[in-house]
Motif scaffolding. Sequence first.
Motif, PDB file in Angstrom:
ATOM      1  N   GLN A 133     -22.196  17.009  11.408  1.00  0.00           N
ATOM      2  CA  GLN A 133     -23.490  17.299  10.778  1.00  0.00           C
ATOM      3  C   GLN A 133     -24.120  18.587  11.332  1.00  0.00           C
ATOM      4  O   GLN A 133     -24.542  19.450  10.555  1.00  0.00           O
ATOM      5  N   ARG A 192     -29.396  18.576   2.398  1.00  0.00           N
ATOM      6  CA  ARG A 192     -30.824  18.498   2.069  1.00  0.00           C
ATOM      7  C   ARG A 192     -31.686  18.967   3.238  1.00  0.00           C
ATOM      8  O   ARG A 192     -32.717  19.601   3.046  1.00  0.00           O
ATOM      9  N   SER A 193     -31.258  18.698   4.471  1.00  0.00           N
ATOM     10  CA  SER A 193     -32.054  19.096   5.643  1.00  0.00           C
ATOM     11  C   SER A 193     -32.153  20.615   5.783  1.00  0.00           C
ATOM     12  O   SER A 193     -32.997  21.105   6.532  1.00  0.00           O
ATOM     13  N   THR A 194     -31.338  21.369   5.068  1.00  0.00           N
ATOM     14  CA  THR A 194     -31.409  22.835   5.109  1.00  0.00           C
ATOM     15  C   THR A 194     -32.374  23.380   4.059  1.00  0.00           C
ATOM     16  O   THR A 194     -32.543  24.591   3.961  1.00  0.00           O
ATOM     17  N   GLY A 195     -32.965  22.498   3.266  1.00  0.00           N
ATOM     18  CA  GLY A 195     -33.933  22.921   2.258  1.00  0.00           C
ATOM     19  C   GLY A 195     -33.385  22.966   0.843  1.00  0.00           C
ATOM     20  O   GLY A 195     -34.092  23.344  -0.090  1.00  0.00           O
ATOM     21  N   GLU A 224     -27.282  14.355   3.237  1.00  0.00           N
ATOM     22  CA  GLU A 224     -28.449  14.419   4.119  1.00  0.00           C
ATOM     23  C   GLU A 224     -28.489  15.744   4.877  1.00  0.00           C
ATOM     24  O   GLU A 224     -29.543  16.368   5.022  1.00  0.00           O
ATOM     25  N   THR A 225     -27.343  16.198   5.336  1.00  0.00           N
ATOM     26  CA  THR A 225     -27.266  17.459   6.063  1.00  0.00           C
ATOM     27  C   THR A 225     -27.610  18.630   5.153  1.00  0.00           C
ATOM     28  O   THR A 225     -28.377  19.518   5.537  1.00  0.00           O
ATOM     29  N   ARG A 249     -24.804  22.090   9.228  1.00  0.00           N
ATOM     30  CA  ARG A 249     -26.174  22.602   9.121  1.00  0.00           C
ATOM     31  C   ARG A 249     -26.234  24.051   9.610  1.00  0.00           C
ATOM     32  O   ARG A 249     -26.858  24.906   8.979  1.00  0.00           O
TER      33      ARG A 249
END
Length: 155
Positions: A28, A57-60, A54-55, A32
């Motif tokens: 993960q 999405r966590s970058t925007g 999830e990873t 990222r």
Amino acid sequence: MGVASFARYDGLADWYEEYNAPAAAANQAAIRELLGPGEGPCLDLGCGGGQYFETIRSTGRSIIGLDYSADQLRIAQGRDADLLVRADAAALPFEDAIFPTVTALWVSSDVDDFTTVVKEAARVDALKKSSRHFKITSVLTASPTQATRSSEWQG
């Protein structure tokens, strides 16, 4: 090479979900870092069960998951994607230059013709059209627990 001859993970998706979970968790942070911050939709080619959603999405970014396996997409439905598409990565059902980000994580051995998949990824990559530079975020290391940028392509 055209349309895939069969969906390799149909009937195996539940097994693969469990088998790959430790490697997906271990990768993960590296994924990222490779992606960096971004926005807009990310086409995740060969998304499988969505273990990297999830990873991403966590970058925007928002997530468009694409896989040829209906069984894998069944699992991905339980994860946070904006859209799931069942299609062959070697014949993408999208217009040219539509995605700001395209990923293909650990799919090189799961497709009939990886060269065609890379060409299709480049075709739909919006940044390549403007900058003539396409970064392949397909992880091709010998160890599935070590994520590294595989190459950069100048077009």
